[in-house]
Design a protein around this motif. Structure first.
Motif, PDB file in Angstrom:
ATOM      1  N   THR A 173       0.823  -1.214   0.000  1.00 46.52           N
ATOM      2  CA  THR A 173       0.000   0.000   0.000  1.00 46.52           C
ATOM      3  C   THR A 173       0.854   1.260   0.000  1.00 46.52           C
ATOM      4  O   THR A 173       0.324   2.345  -0.280  1.00 46.52           O
ATOM      5  N   LEU A 215      -9.606   4.647   0.399  1.00 42.00           N
ATOM      6  CA  LEU A 215      -9.679   3.569   1.377  1.00 42.00           C
ATOM      7  C   LEU A 215     -11.117   3.077   1.507  1.00 42.00           C
ATOM      8  O   LEU A 215     -12.062   3.817   1.218  1.00 42.00           O
ATOM      9  N   ALA A 242      -8.457   5.849   9.092  1.00 43.79           N
ATOM     10  CA  ALA A 242      -8.682   4.515   8.541  1.00 43.79           C
ATOM     11  C   ALA A 242     -10.127   4.066   8.681  1.00 43.79           C
ATOM     12  O   ALA A 242     -10.590   3.203   7.937  1.00 43.79           O
ATOM     13  N   GLU A 266      -0.648   3.979  -2.478  1.00 44.81           N
ATOM     14  CA  GLU A 266      -1.202   5.185  -1.876  1.00 44.81           C
ATOM     15  C   GLU A 266      -0.429   6.443  -2.249  1.00 44.81           C
ATOM     16  O   GLU A 266      -1.017   7.510  -2.433  1.00 44.81           O
ATOM     17  N   GLY A 302      -9.819   8.160   4.701  1.00 43.63           N
ATOM     18  CA  GLY A 302      -8.843   8.422   3.652  1.00 43.63           C
ATOM     19  C   GLY A 302      -8.265   9.817   3.685  1.00 43.63           C
ATOM     20  O   GLY A 302      -7.326  10.115   2.940  1.00 43.63           O
TER      21      GLY A 302
END
Length: 524
Positions: free
Chosen positions: A352, A414, A489, A356, A422
């Motif tokens: 990630t 997310l 999150a 990301e 996110g």
């Protein structure tokens, strides 16, 4: 050659990115060292300010007071560059001295009076407004003290010459010894030795300009316009502090990027773009030479070697995004690599990092390319500049640009439909006058529990040592789970079974399997 003692992670580069990464790794419990080829810190003038996510990264680690002190000292030197106002933060707390720092787009300074400061995104991240005018050199000093307190060794005058990924670690050849390390992270700039030795491609667009940044003594400063000025030969800026000059010439890349910038070179460039015979009499400190080379690494991660900061992406400095983009890389990577080293990372966590951070890096490259497009000296670019300037003279246009430059709209894709998921956690004020981030200076995940019975905090007790909880009474949002890099999150405005199920799923996704540690009491 002797092999140095094994460490979990070796970071190459002691700039802001490398120092932030090393600190985050140390907080996660990893053993880490930093290698820096320079024998002493770089004194060249570089970035002059930081964006909101970078200031908030400092805030999350208890470094906000130090950064605010730097800004106060900067404002004393710069004078009226930023307007200061008193503002009462939402939810109470101490009044914040908020700097109406806006920045510029392609040299077009954004008028703070045109910004809608009540915009929800801007208002949600106002607590760090007193820590935005932090130049790179002062930031490095602040971070050097930070890693020293954490016991991280910084080995200066040590240059990487070779590397071998052995599958279970990396052997790193240096000018001092051979280092055996579990992981190697290149934070060593746009001409990264680590990236080159790892064989990672660096595609993108080549340079078409040469820029200079310096502070000089000027015999006749009245010959220069204050602020930005354009001509068919390029552009320049004088200010905001006395003697600070920037020049931009669209004549391709410099012949030798590594050669020291001389006073004569600066004077020639400034005379050419300003159309004057201005005379420079002295160079104060080291000057910087740069281009608009815009490239992004084909991968941020190959085997046991990773890249962050300019080693992963380069672009022109317009908009001040480079330093901030790199610090964001370090914050994102630090806790994830630390989790892998500690052995609790869920499957795919390290993947990630690339997924990301890559989209944001690509956006920054295009944001800077767009500014180059309107700065050229040709008639078409001049016409385009007039159109953009007209848009930036509106409240909506200026607010849009300020939000982009400040970083308050940054978002990671997310799972979850709550609007906070996110995004970087906003200024969540608690009943005792503190903010949520005040409880997370030691790193790790942070949970805000506002359920009537502490249900969310009880759930996270199974992840003791990875998640700390803060109970704050009933309000909305009722629960927020914040990653160590400040990204939300999970969040909820309810306390029903769906919220509990969502929190449990987020905990498994980001913090791995529950630990066997006994339950701990939430912070309240």
């Amino acid at each position: 050659m002797d092999v140095n003692q094994t460490v979990d992670v070796t970071v190459v580069g002691a700039g802001p990115v490398g120092l932030v990464l090393a600190a985050e790794l140390a907080l996660s419990g990893a053993t880490v060292q930093v290698l820096e080829r320079r024998a002493a810190p770089d004194k060249a003038m570089k970035a002059g300010a930081i964006n909101v996510p970078t200031a908030e990264a400092l805030d999350r680690r208890g470094l906000l007071p130090a950064a605010e002190q730097v800004q106060r000292e900067m404002l004393e030197r710069v004078g009226s560059f930023a307007r200061m106002v008193d503002d009462q933060p939402p939810g109470g707390g101490q009044a914040v001295r908020e700097s109406r720092f806006t920045g510029h787009f392609a040299g077009m300074v954004l008028d703070p009076d045109l910004v809608d400061w009540s915009d929800a995104d801007l208002a949600a991240h106002a607590a760090v407004a007193g820590a935005r005018l932090v130049p790179q050199r002062e930031l490095e000093e602040l971070l050097t003290d930070h890693v020293a307190r954490l016991g991280v060794p910084v080995r200066r005058g040590v240059e990487v010459t070779a590397l071998e990924d052995t599958g279970d670690g990396v052997l790193v050849g240096t000018t001092a010894d051979t280092v055996r390390t579990g992981w190697l992270v290149g934070c060593d700039g746009g001409r990264s030795t680590v990236r080159r030795l790892a064989g990672i491609d660096f595609p993108g667009t080549g340079p078409e300009l040469t820029g200079h940044l310096a502070v000089v003594d000027i015999a006749d400063p009245e010959k220069l316009a204050n602020g930005w000025a354009w001509s068919t030969r390029g552009a320049y800026r004088y200010g905001p502090q006395p003697g600070r000059v920037v020049t931009v010439e669209f004549d391709g890349a410099p012949v030798d990027r590594s050669a020291p910038v001389t006073l004569e070179e600066l004077q020639t460039s400034l005379r050419r773009v300003s159309g004057t015979d201005v005379t420079l009499t002295a160079l104060r400190g080291a000057a910087t030479r740069w281009t608009d080379n815009a490239r992004q690494a084909a991968t941020y991660w190959s085997g046991r070697v990773l890249l962050a900061g300019d080693a992963a992406h380069v672009h022109s400095p317009f908009g001040g995004q480079g330093l901030n983009l790199g610090v964001g890389d370090a914050m994102n990577l630090g806790w994830k690599l630390g989790a892998v080293v500690a052995g609790w990372a869920p499957e795919g966590l390290l993947d990630t990092y690339d997924t990301e951070r890559r989209p944001l890096g690509a956006w920054v490259l295009d944001w800077t390319r767009a500014q180059i497009a309107v700065m050229r000296g040709d008639a078409k670019s001049a016409a385009l500049r007039e159109v953009v300037a007209d848009l930036l003279s509106t409240r909506a246009g200026t607010t849009y640009a300020v939000k982009k430059i400040s970083g308050v709209t940054q978002h990671i894709d997310l799972p979850g439909d709550h609007p906070l998921v996110g995004r970087f956690v906003p200024d969540l004020w608690l009943r005792d006058g503190s903010r949520l981030v005040d409880h997370g200076h030691g790193g790790g995940f942070l949970l805000l529990d506002r359920t009537p019975d502490g249900a969310f905090a009880r759930l996270t007790a199974a992840w003791a040592g990875r998640v700390s909880s803060v109970v704050d009474g009933h309000a909305t949002p009722t629960g927020v789970l914040v990653r160590p890099d400040g990204v939300v999150a999970w969040a909820s405005d309810t306390t029903d079974i769906t919220a509990v199920t969502g929190l449990e799923a987020a905990l498994h996704r980001w913090t791995g399997a529950p630990s066997s540690s006994p339950e701990h009491e939430p912070v309240g």
